[in-house]
Design a protein around this motif. Structure first.
Motif, PDB file in Angstrom:
ATOM      1  N   SER A  41       0.824  -1.210   0.000  1.00  0.00           N
ATOM      2  CA  SER A  41       0.000   0.000   0.000  1.00  0.00           C
ATOM      3  C   SER A  41       0.859   1.261   0.000  1.00  0.00           C
ATOM      4  CB  SER A  41      -0.943  -0.001   1.208  1.00  0.00           C
ATOM      5  OG  SER A  41      -1.872  -1.056   1.118  1.00  0.00           O
ATOM      6  N   THR A  42       1.906   1.254   0.791  1.00  0.00           N
ATOM      7  CA  THR A  42       2.783   2.426   0.879  1.00  0.00           C
ATOM      8  C   THR A  42       3.386   2.757  -0.474  1.00  0.00           C
ATOM      9  OG1 THR A  42       3.323   1.920   3.190  1.00  0.00           O
ATOM     10  CG2 THR A  42       4.845   3.364   2.001  1.00  0.00           C
ATOM     11  N   ILE A  43       3.892   1.750  -1.163  1.00  0.00           N
ATOM     12  CA  ILE A  43       4.512   1.969  -2.470  1.00  0.00           C
ATOM     13  C   ILE A  43       3.467   2.387  -3.498  1.00  0.00           C
ATOM     14  CG2 ILE A  43       5.746   0.854  -4.379  1.00  0.00           C
ATOM     15  CD1 ILE A  43       7.097  -0.920  -2.177  1.00  0.00           C
ATOM     16  N   SER A  44       2.304   1.724  -3.483  1.00  0.00           N
ATOM     17  CA  SER A  44       1.276   2.053  -4.478  1.00  0.00           C
ATOM     18  C   SER A  44       0.771   3.484  -4.307  1.00  0.00           C
ATOM     19  CB  SER A  44       0.114   1.049  -4.416  1.00  0.00           C
ATOM     20  OG  SER A  44      -0.617   1.162  -3.210  1.00  0.00           O
ATOM     21  N   PHE A 126      -1.133  -7.267 -17.475  1.00  0.00           N
ATOM     22  CA  PHE A 126      -1.065  -7.684 -16.075  1.00  0.00           C
ATOM     23  C   PHE A 126       0.399  -7.670 -15.664  1.00  0.00           C
ATOM     24  CE2 PHE A 126      -0.692 -10.722 -12.580  1.00  0.00           C
ATOM     25  CZ  PHE A 126      -1.753 -10.369 -11.769  1.00  0.00           C
ATOM     26  N   ILE A 127       0.752  -6.700 -14.853  1.00  0.00           N
ATOM     27  CA  ILE A 127       2.139  -6.531 -14.416  1.00  0.00           C
ATOM     28  C   ILE A 127       2.199  -6.913 -12.942  1.00  0.00           C
ATOM     29  CG2 ILE A 127       4.032  -4.883 -14.143  1.00  0.00           C
ATOM     30  CD1 ILE A 127       2.585  -3.232 -16.415  1.00  0.00           C
ATOM     31  N   GLU A 128       2.714  -8.097 -12.698  1.00  0.00           N
ATOM     32  CA  GLU A 128       2.767  -8.611 -11.319  1.00  0.00           C
ATOM     33  C   GLU A 128       4.004  -8.062 -10.621  1.00  0.00           C
ATOM     34  OE1 GLU A 128       1.735 -12.834  -9.240  1.00  0.00           O
ATOM     35  OE2 GLU A 128       3.149 -12.906 -10.910  1.00  0.00           O
ATOM     36  N   ILE A 129       3.771  -7.416  -9.494  1.00  0.00           N
ATOM     37  CA  ILE A 129       4.847  -6.820  -8.709  1.00  0.00           C
ATOM     38  C   ILE A 129       4.910  -7.527  -7.363  1.00  0.00           C
ATOM     39  CG2 ILE A 129       5.742  -4.701  -7.681  1.00  0.00           C
ATOM     40  CD1 ILE A 129       4.011  -3.158  -9.749  1.00  0.00           C
ATOM     41  N   HIS A 130       5.960  -8.309  -7.172  1.00  0.00           N
ATOM     42  CA  HIS A 130       6.124  -8.996  -5.891  1.00  0.00           C
ATOM     43  C   HIS A 130       6.826  -8.058  -4.915  1.00  0.00           C
ATOM     44  CE1 HIS A 130       7.994 -12.494  -3.396  1.00  0.00           C
ATOM     45  NE2 HIS A 130       6.966 -11.924  -2.791  1.00  0.00           N
ATOM     46  N   VAL A 131       6.085  -7.567  -3.958  1.00  0.00           N
ATOM     47  CA  VAL A 131       6.655  -6.723  -2.910  1.00  0.00           C
ATOM     48  C   VAL A 131       7.183  -7.676  -1.850  1.00  0.00           C
ATOM     49  CG1 VAL A 131       6.243  -4.814  -1.335  1.00  0.00           C
ATOM     50  CG2 VAL A 131       4.983  -4.931  -3.489  1.00  0.00           C
ATOM     51  N   ASP A 132       8.476  -7.897  -1.912  1.00  0.00           N
ATOM     52  CA  ASP A 132       9.113  -9.003  -1.206  1.00  0.00           C
ATOM     53  C   ASP A 132       9.742  -8.536   0.104  1.00  0.00           C
ATOM     54  OD1 ASP A 132      10.135 -11.501  -0.662  1.00  0.00           O
ATOM     55  OD2 ASP A 132      11.806 -11.353  -2.070  1.00  0.00           O
ATOM     56  N   ALA A 133       9.326  -9.185   1.167  1.00  0.00           N
ATOM     57  CA  ALA A 133       9.938  -8.967   2.483  1.00  0.00           C
ATOM     58  C   ALA A 133       9.715 -10.225   3.297  1.00  0.00           C
ATOM     59  CB  ALA A 133       9.333  -7.755   3.186  1.00  0.00           C
ATOM     60  N   SER A 134      10.671 -10.572   4.108  1.00  0.00           N
ATOM     61  CA  SER A 134      10.557 -11.784   4.915  1.00  0.00           C
ATOM     62  C   SER A 134       9.448 -11.640   5.949  1.00  0.00           C
ATOM     63  CB  SER A 134      11.874 -12.078   5.625  1.00  0.00           C
ATOM     64  OG  SER A 134      12.149 -11.063   6.587  1.00  0.00           O
ATOM     65  N   ILE A 135       8.948 -12.781   6.409  1.00  0.00           N
ATOM     66  CA  ILE A 135       7.924 -12.756   7.459  1.00  0.00           C
ATOM     67  C   ILE A 135       8.471 -12.058   8.704  1.00  0.00           C
ATOM     68  CG2 ILE A 135       8.566 -15.055   8.286  1.00  0.00           C
ATOM     69  CD1 ILE A 135       4.996 -13.629   8.245  1.00  0.00           C
ATOM     70  N   GLU A 136       9.767 -12.225   8.951  1.00  0.00           N
ATOM     71  CA  GLU A 136      10.379 -11.583  10.126  1.00  0.00           C
ATOM     72  C   GLU A 136      10.355 -10.062   9.996  1.00  0.00           C
ATOM     73  OE1 GLU A 136      11.615 -15.701   9.787  1.00  0.00           O
ATOM     74  OE2 GLU A 136      11.841 -14.049   8.356  1.00  0.00           O
ATOM     75  N   THR A 181      14.381   1.642  -0.563  1.00  0.00           N
ATOM     76  CA  THR A 181      13.500   2.630   0.044  1.00  0.00           C
ATOM     77  C   THR A 181      12.212   2.716  -0.769  1.00  0.00           C
ATOM     78  OG1 THR A 181      14.319   4.468  -1.287  1.00  0.00           O
ATOM     79  CG2 THR A 181      15.513   3.982   0.776  1.00  0.00           C
ATOM     80  N   VAL A 182      11.238   3.433  -0.250  1.00  0.00           N
ATOM     81  CA  VAL A 182       9.993   3.635  -0.994  1.00  0.00           C
ATOM     82  C   VAL A 182      10.276   4.362  -2.303  1.00  0.00           C
ATOM     83  CG1 VAL A 182       7.740   4.766  -0.986  1.00  0.00           C
ATOM     84  CG2 VAL A 182       8.541   3.591   1.069  1.00  0.00           C
ATOM     85  N   ASP A 183      11.093   5.416  -2.255  1.00  0.00           N
ATOM     86  CA  ASP A 183      11.416   6.170  -3.467  1.00  0.00           C
ATOM     87  C   ASP A 183      12.123   5.290  -4.492  1.00  0.00           C
ATOM     88  OD1 ASP A 183      10.256   8.473  -2.510  1.00  0.00           O
ATOM     89  OD2 ASP A 183      12.137   9.385  -1.859  1.00  0.00           O
ATOM     90  N   GLU A 184      13.036   4.450  -4.040  1.00  0.00           N
ATOM     91  CA  GLU A 184      13.747   3.547  -4.951  1.00  0.00           C
ATOM     92  C   GLU A 184      12.791   2.526  -5.552  1.00  0.00           C
ATOM     93  OE1 GLU A 184      18.202   3.589  -2.891  1.00  0.00           O
ATOM     94  OE2 GLU A 184      16.671   2.182  -2.186  1.00  0.00           O
ATOM     95  N   SER A 185      11.844   2.072  -4.759  1.00  0.00           N
ATOM     96  CA  SER A 185      10.844   1.121  -5.242  1.00  0.00           C
ATOM     97  C   SER A 185       9.990   1.752  -6.339  1.00  0.00           C
ATOM     98  CB  SER A 185       9.951   0.657  -4.082  1.00  0.00           C
ATOM     99  OG  SER A 185      10.712   0.032  -3.067  1.00  0.00           O
ATOM    100  N   VAL A 186       9.559   2.987  -6.105  1.00  0.00           N
ATOM    101  CA  VAL A 186       8.759   3.711  -7.099  1.00  0.00           C
ATOM    102  C   VAL A 186       9.554   3.891  -8.381  1.00  0.00           C
ATOM    103  CG1 VAL A 186       7.746   5.967  -7.635  1.00  0.00           C
ATOM    104  CG2 VAL A 186       7.262   4.862  -5.436  1.00  0.00           C
ATOM    105  N   GLU A 187      10.812   4.271  -8.267  1.00  0.00           N
ATOM    106  CA  GLU A 187      11.647   4.487  -9.453  1.00  0.00           C
ATOM    107  C   GLU A 187      11.851   3.189 -10.228  1.00  0.00           C
ATOM    108  OE1 GLU A 187      12.645   7.274 -10.845  1.00  0.00           O
ATOM    109  OE2 GLU A 187      11.520   8.327  -9.289  1.00  0.00           O
ATOM    110  N   THR A 188      11.932   2.059  -9.537  1.00  0.00           N
ATOM    111  CA  THR A 188      12.077   0.760 -10.209  1.00  0.00           C
ATOM    112  C   THR A 188      10.860   0.470 -11.073  1.00  0.00           C
ATOM    113  OG1 THR A 188      13.463  -0.125  -8.421  1.00  0.00           O
ATOM    114  CG2 THR A 188      12.339  -1.729  -9.827  1.00  0.00           C
TER     115      THR A 188
END
Length: 200
Positions: A41-44, A126-136, A181-188
């Motif tokens: 949600s934050t990135i979107s 359909f552009i699938e974006i895996h927002v990847d982070a460990s469960i931890e 970072t969020v900004d880097e994610s958006v730029e990607t």
């Protein structure tokens, strides 16, 4: 189930391609999938703001927001989660047909559900974006306090705790929110859209 024998699709004279031409950009679904707390949600939200500033026609569909209205009748059983994603897929498809770049942010834990949405769409839509982070990492963030409740047994069937998350095998984009970072994610994501000719 409704009998569809007497239902006929009524074609219009304004097509998706007409709407895209009017908007001066292609339309598609940017489908954000990942564990709760991964940053979908934050990135979107930040991506939509950036796209708006550039001049894109966008709309953002978020899991919690949709459950306040369209899907407020659904719970969190596997069957209801399937239906949640099916409905969102249909709404997203309508948005794409309207020429809108649609940002859909949902845990959407099951590969089959995400694949079913992909199959609704034309190639490249359909552009699938895996927002990847460990469960931890997600549990350490726990912005809504949901992991704590799940660990205490107050929430049943919580993705990543007592219900599985099936990560994408070959998403169009992977965003590692433990290193970006969020900004880097958006730029990607913007770079992907640029490289695939979404910019006029």
């Amino acid at each position: 189930m409704m009998d569809n024998k007497n239902i006929t699709w009524h074609e219009g004279k304004v097509t998706k391609q007409h709407r895209q031409a009017l908007n001066r950009h292609k339309s598609a679904i940017l489908w954000f999938t990942g564990l709760s707390g991964s940053g979908k949600s934050t990135i979107s939200v930040e991506l939509e703001k950036k796209l708006y500033e550039i001049g894109f026609k966008t709309y953002r569909l978020d899991g919690d927001n949709i459950r306040h209205g369209l899907n407020k009748d659904l719970g969190f059983s596997e069957k209801e989660r399937n239906e949640n994603i099916r409905r969102i897929g249909e709404v997203s498809k309508l948005m794409v047909d309207a020429g809108i770049l649609t940002l859909s942010a949902f845990i959407s834990p099951f590969k089959l559900d995400r694949q079913s949405v992909r199959e609704m769409m034309d190639d490249g839509e359909f552009i699938e974006i895996h927002v990847d982070a460990s469960i931890e990492a997600c549990e350490s963030r726990d912005p809504k306090g949901l992991y704590k409740k799940a660990r205490e047994g107050k929430i049943k069937g919580f993705t990543g705790i007592d219900s599985p998350y099936e990560a994408p095998d070959s998403p169009e984009i992977v965003i590692d929110t433990e290193s970006l970072t969020v900004d880097e994610s958006v730029e990607t994501i913007l770079a992907y859209l640029h490289d695939h000719d979404f910019f006029s």
